[in-house]
Scaffold this motif. Sequence first.
Motif, PDB file in Angstrom:
ATOM      1  N   SER A 146       0.862  -1.193   0.000  1.00 45.31           N
ATOM      2  CA  SER A 146       0.000   0.000   0.000  1.00 45.31           C
ATOM      3  C   SER A 146       0.894   1.237   0.000  1.00 45.31           C
ATOM      4  O   SER A 146       1.164   1.814   1.060  1.00 45.31           O
ATOM      5  N   PRO A 147       1.387   1.655  -1.176  1.00 42.37           N
ATOM      6  CA  PRO A 147       2.301   2.797  -1.238  1.00 42.37           C
ATOM      7  C   PRO A 147       1.606   4.091  -0.812  1.00 42.37           C
ATOM      8  O   PRO A 147       0.442   4.333  -1.144  1.00 42.37           O
ATOM      9  N   LYS A 166       7.626   7.781  -2.190  1.00 43.37           N
ATOM     10  CA  LYS A 166       6.402   6.991  -2.342  1.00 43.37           C
ATOM     11  C   LYS A 166       6.742   5.524  -2.081  1.00 43.37           C
ATOM     12  O   LYS A 166       7.497   4.897  -2.846  1.00 43.37           O
ATOM     13  N   ALA A 167       6.221   4.967  -0.986  1.00 39.07           N
ATOM     14  CA  ALA A 167       6.481   3.565  -0.644  1.00 39.07           C
ATOM     15  C   ALA A 167       5.455   3.135   0.393  1.00 39.07           C
ATOM     16  O   ALA A 167       4.681   3.940   0.907  1.00 39.07           O
ATOM     17  N   ASP A 168       5.461   1.835   0.687  1.00 40.95           N
ATOM     18  CA  ASP A 168       4.597   1.304   1.739  1.00 40.95           C
ATOM     19  C   ASP A 168       5.311   1.507   3.074  1.00 40.95           C
ATOM     20  O   ASP A 168       6.307   0.838   3.363  1.00 40.95           O
ATOM     21  N   PRO A 169       4.843   2.424   3.923  1.00 40.90           N
ATOM     22  CA  PRO A 169       5.585   2.733   5.148  1.00 40.90           C
ATOM     23  C   PRO A 169       5.660   1.554   6.107  1.00 40.90           C
ATOM     24  O   PRO A 169       6.692   1.344   6.763  1.00 40.90           O
ATOM     25  N   THR A 170       4.585   0.752   6.172  1.00 40.75           N
ATOM     26  CA  THR A 170       4.581  -0.382   7.099  1.00 40.75           C
ATOM     27  C   THR A 170       5.630  -1.407   6.702  1.00 40.75           C
ATOM     28  O   THR A 170       6.406  -1.893   7.540  1.00 40.75           O
ATOM     29  N   ARG A 171       5.699  -1.737   5.417  1.00 43.30           N
ATOM     30  CA  ARG A 171       6.633  -2.768   4.970  1.00 43.30           C
ATOM     31  C   ARG A 171       8.073  -2.252   4.936  1.00 43.30           C
ATOM     32  O   ARG A 171       9.010  -3.001   5.236  1.00 43.30           O
TER      33      ARG A 171
END
Length: 682
Positions: free
Chosen positions: A215-216, A256-261
């Motif tokens: 989820s970016p 822009k990236a998935d912060p959790t992962r």
Amino acid sequence: MTDVIRVLLIEDDEDDYFLTADYLSQCQEPRFDITWVTNSAEAVAAFRCKLFDICLLDYILGAENAIDVLNIIKSKGISIPVVILTGQSDAKVDEMVMRAGAADYLTKSEIETPRFMRTMRYAMVRREIENERIERHKVEQQNKAKDKFLAHLGHELRTPLTSILGYTELLLDDAGNERMQQELSIIHTNGKHLLSLLNDLLDMSRIMANKLELSPKDINLSGFMTDVHSLMNLAAKDKGLRLSINCQSPLPESIKADPTRLRQVLINLISNAVKFTDSGNIEVSLEVFTSHNSGEERLRFSVKDSGIGMPPDKLDDIFHPFEQIEDVMRANHGGAGLGLAICRELVHKMGGDISVESNFGKGSVFSFYINPGDISEQPRDELNLAAPSSRTPGAMNLHVSGRVLIVDDLRELRRLTGHMVSQCHAQVAYAENGVKALEAVLMAEQEGKPFHLVLMDIHMPVMNGIDSLKAMRKHNCKTAVVAITAASRKGLKQSLMDEGFDDILGKPIEKNALMQILDKYLIRTPDPALADVSLPDGANASPDTSISHNDNASNKTENTQPEESPGSDTKRVLVIEDDHDAADLMQLLISHQGHQVAIANTGEQAISHVDQEEYDFILLDLTLPDYHGFELADALQKHINDTTTIVVVSGREPDASDLTLHNISHSLLKPVSKDDLSTLLA
């Protein structure tokens, strides 16, 4: 095809057998091994004794014909390509045998022609293709069975973990158990470790099934790295290590990236560095570079430690699932051997790759890069993290009274800040975004118990800190609000003050700076006991109201009382759970927060409850003896009004499509903690 093709020839004419066998024996490649039988009974017996690759079947066999034999072969569950041989061509016979399941149809006069060999080859190729299809289907079914098993296993393990962790938290919060604090902490720590291993196993399962989705989002890089530093700095300090984060090149303000992962990868690598380093430093560095292949910019992270290192011949194995180095295992560092494999897969999904350099006994450097999105227009600056305080938590004896609301979207950072504030004996409440903060502040004012200070993170989902502050001021809220930010650009402090903030705190929060803020906006008391009794009952609020013993030993007595959100009425909660231990624990955790709780162990009991009383929340386990959870949700919705919220509580993540289909907006993953329930019921 195989080098030797095993042929079963079903032929009642001996001359035709010799003719066929003679022709096949002259073939150099492939070679044929022929077994001859004269009727269906002998054919079935031959199939039981030997495996065949193809069957040549005469159309007329005395009292039988080829269609009779085909039906018998199929009824015995025998799967093999069958080529029909006949004395003369007949279109109707051709159509009949093909419908009956034959692979092809030839006249005996064609046995010595190239068409015969082509037919044999095509039948074998079709057989191989069909075998591959069957194997793929078997693998797919095995994978589905494995996924179903792991999902069930996850549910079954999370249910007892709920009781283990939940009851341990309650015991840790009870001042009467002080003599057992060490033993209880060990139980809690190992329970959390077991949960971590379970999460790794389920993550790896989703990755292998290609079901893990990213989820970016837009990430403020400085704030993100400051949060990571705050989360991991305590673990490093506990081992006497120094954790530093720096940049090798100017960095973009946002990626822009998935912060959790992304956080999961960094925390895993830093945790490993802490685990395998007994003395020295851990250095995390970031840099932007241009990819030689695509010409696009990439963001590289490196984690360097001075730990035990690894032998060069083992480096290729550590990113494979379930692989561990024997020397590491003998050192009793534990783990399932999944962390680095998960990191590799997550990095690949983020458009990058991961690598390691290591010397045995001298330390390791793990490096990975990701695609940060289009950062060409992003302003660049050096990473500037505030130096963590060198003072110990007990170094300052500040005692204050007052109510403090801590607002941050990261639960760990909320708790960390709350831990420091609680040590000064102030009352602490929490909110996870600007909307929740606004609601908590307005409710507190309506009840005549306003907050004395709000510590507000700037970058949050739903509503950021600036918008939340503006909304508070529109409602004539005069509470002091202090901005918490990791950004350090020139003029930022003045711009935030212009927005209406009363003060600024940088991330990571330095304890001395926090003490100055608390001393400035709260009332100093000479005795901690005075601070504890200076506030009316019910001052605690909202999500994360309880601080566990591990976070704040001084808060234990406070947490034995019911914890109510400011301005919130007592909620009526129905817990539907067939595991009696888990249901009793849920009742304790919720009632400790000042709410009323009823328990139903079956679907029928649940329907009876909602017929007799209205509830604000229904916590619904998906696995029940008499109902599937979603079926029960549909049944319950016929008996409740629109103000009742149904929340799925499950040992595995329910599909979003199932939640939408059954009109359910909330779900909780077991083990459910006090903080989860506080957030839900606030």
